[in-house]
Every structure is written in structure tokens, then in C-alpha cells.
Design a protein around this motif. Sequence first.
Motif, PDB file in Angstrom:
ATOM      1  N   SER A 271     -61.308  63.735 -54.160  1.00  0.00           N
ATOM      2  CA  SER A 271     -61.226  64.245 -52.514  1.00  0.00           C
ATOM      3  C   SER A 271     -62.467  64.815 -52.214  1.00  0.00           C
ATOM      4  N   ASP A 272     -63.313  65.706 -52.679  1.00  0.00           N
ATOM      5  CA  ASP A 272     -64.480  66.113 -52.139  1.00  0.00           C
ATOM      6  C   ASP A 272     -65.660  65.068 -52.214  1.00  0.00           C
ATOM      7  N   LEU A 273     -65.619  64.252 -53.263  1.00  0.00           N
ATOM      8  CA  LEU A 273     -66.733  63.178 -53.257  1.00  0.00           C
ATOM      9  C   LEU A 273     -66.436  62.267 -51.983  1.00  0.00           C
ATOM     10  N   ARG A 274     -65.438  62.027 -51.687  1.00  0.00           N
ATOM     11  CA  ARG A 274     -64.886  61.071 -50.411  1.00  0.00           C
ATOM     12  C   ARG A 274     -65.326  61.769 -49.271  1.00  0.00           C
ATOM     13  N   LYS A 275     -65.169  62.899 -49.219  1.00  0.00           N
ATOM     14  CA  LYS A 275     -65.361  63.661 -47.891  1.00  0.00           C
ATOM     15  C   LYS A 275     -66.935  63.828 -47.811  1.00  0.00           C
ATOM     16  N   LEU A 276     -67.646  64.173 -48.672  1.00  0.00           N
ATOM     17  CA  LEU A 276     -68.973  64.196 -48.822  1.00  0.00           C
ATOM     18  C   LEU A 276     -69.755  62.865 -48.494  1.00  0.00           C
ATOM     19  N   ARG A 277     -69.034  61.871 -48.963  1.00  0.00           N
ATOM     20  CA  ARG A 277     -69.652  60.386 -49.022  1.00  0.00           C
ATOM     21  C   ARG A 277     -69.424  59.813 -47.675  1.00  0.00           C
TER      22      ARG A 277
END
Length: 422
Positions: A271-277
Motif C-alpha cells: 500500500s505504501d509503495l502504491r501511494k508513493l508511486r
Amino acid sequence: MIHRAAAQLLRKYTTANMTAGVSTSPKYFDIGFNISDHMFRGIYHEKQQHESDIPNILNRCVVTNVKKLLITGSSIKESQHSIDVVSQFASSTPVSLYYTIGVHPCHVNEFVPEHGQSYWKPDQTEEAPFEIVDHAFTQGKLRELYDLYKRQEASDAGRFKAIGEIGLDYDRLNYSGIAIQKLFFLEQLKLSCFFPNKPLFLHLRSCTEDFMEILEMFIKGFNDTKDTFNYKELIDGTVAGGPRINEDGSIFYKFTDTRKFVVHSFTGSVSDLRKLRDSSENCYFSVNGCSMRTEESIEMISAMPLDKLLLETDAPWCDIRRTHASFKFLNKSCDATIADSWDHGLSDAYPQLDSWFKSVKKEKLRGIEREKWDEYMVKSRNEPCTMGHVATAVANIKGVPLSELVDQVWHNSCLVFDVESH
């Protein structure tokens, strides 16, 4: 000289394929090497165990195809030390050496006098209020950092490649509290805007919401009406894409549309990865052994886009250990019962080597003849030469050929830090 010692080491470890002139060697760019750590000067827990072995570390890079190293700056003092070390060794090794400049979230107390520093004590239920106790001191330290950026940016060497390591770390609040971390993440990002073409080298631990709130201010752009530390006097209007003064006297800050940033040693969730991406197409991620410790982190690595991926060792820390979920991925078969990964796929990452280096306890290294130090790693101390371990694990986690992953990561790394890819 490092060149000669590395050549001797290469001959000792070279395989038959290489001597026949058949080269399938990968190229590695370790974007996270903490060369200023005392361990590389032989000091462990404030005790000198052996002499500095940086030349030997660089020699091992040569024979493991680590072509480029980005040296991490984590405080003003350590950034300067990294610059000095790079200057000392750059002309004596074929490895390309670069560096970052910045103040790590765990070191931001250096921006305030000792009596005004902020920590989170174990018995606290909430953070104590934080305020600047000596404005002139803090402004002076920020200006010292800016001057270091300016001086190195003007250098002919071109080795200053990123601003960082800056960010937030809520796992280690015993070093610096939340409020002081947020303030100086914001202030360092403001200063970074005076160097709009420099990518950012960012640190994120257990604070995605606060991290993104501050970062998105600069991605979207905002007006600063306070100018607490008088950055206005630094603006001369000659820096394209830099801060500008509005008619009302406020300062407008915004990243350029092409400014890239790397969230290094990424340990967040999918989830963090997707938010940042999703926050920016200029967002990249770098992973190391600590990024692959748990089954949840394996899922995150699987979900990471190849065209946004970089690799690092974060040496002397963050090695891949037997207790990590990633350990089984050092083998082609991903069989956790295979103890000797070298014979089951790991050696593919090091086609020039017949075998891996020996290792010795730190206190035993000084008992070995100095001319043989190239052959010995120090136990429990990570080095850039293990980049192939990181690449092998990530390739097996993602189910892609090692060569494909290594080539893409090399391209990404050279692109982000604006260096030649040859």
C-alpha cells in the motif's frame, strides 16, 4: 595502488570463461554505501580492531563488477568526510565514486544547540513540545549545509549526485523526535529547491502519511509566507526552476516536473509503495537486505515495477541473513534447505569468481598479512561487493532472469543520478 592489487585479485578469482575472453559480466551500481561509518576505519564500538581497509573493499568491488558507488551523506560532518574520502580514492580505483549531501532524520538534532535537542524517551506517552531555542544557531547550520551544496555543485569533479539522506524515521525516535524531524525534512527540501536538477535521496521509516504530506507540498507547489530562516536572501532569480519570490513577499517552492527522487532502503508495505508511486512518476525505490526480511516485504518486492527499481547494500548494514524471508531466494530453486547458495544460483551474479571471499572476525583481521586483506571480508559487516546477492534475491522474488533485472536496474540508476551508463 588499488589498480594493481585489484588486478592480482582478479587473476586469483578469475574463471576459465573469463580467461578465454568470454564475458557475461553484469554491472552493479550500489546507490547506498556508508563509507564514513567507523567500521570501515576498523573501529567497532569505539575500539580500534584493525586499520582502515577501504582500499581492499574497493578492490573487491572491482572483481565483483560493482562499477559505481554512491556514498551516503548523513550529517554535515559525515557528508564532508564522505567528500574527503571520495577525493582521496577516486583517482586510484576504476570504480566510479559519487556522493550525496544531507542530514539524516536521526541526525537533525545537529541543527539546534545541545540544550535544545529533541528526543522521544522510552517512558513518554506523548512527544514533548519542540521549539527553536537559538534561531541564529539554527539558521547558521542550515546556511552551512546550503554552502556545502553550493561549493560542491560548483566543483569540476561532478561527483555530487544527490541531496540526502533526508526524510523521516519514526522507528528511532530516541535519536530525534517527530516534530524536529518534520521541521528539518521540510527545511532541507526547501534548500534542495535551490538545486532543482539534483535528485533526492530519501529516508522513510514507519511514517508514510507524514512523509507524503510534506513531500506532496513540493510536488504540487506551495507558498511559504513565513520564511523563518531567511532563504529569501539566497534567491537571485538566476536558477531556472528554483524558488521565486511572489508579489506579496512569500516564496513559492515546487519541484520541477523532471526532478527525480529515490526512497532508499524501502521497507514499506504494498500500500505504501502504491501511494508513493502514484504521487509522482519521478518516484523510484531502492531495496537492500533489510527491505526483504519478512514475507510481507517479499510481496512488496514482487509488486515493485522494474522500471522504478534501484539496488543497494546500505553497507555496513542491511545484509541478507539466514533469518530473513529473502534468504531462500539466493537459490534458483528457492529451497530454504539449501545452505550453499553459491552452487545453486548465487554464483551467476559473479561470473568472474570461482568462489566467494573468506571471512574473519574483526579482531582477527589484523593478524593476517596486510597484502592478503583483499581476500578477507569482516564477519557481520556488509560491503558493496555483495550487490550480486541483493540482485539475485530480487530477481528470484520477481521471477525474472538475473540479467534482465541487472540491466534494467543499471539503466534506472544511471538515469536517476545522471551518470554515464558505459
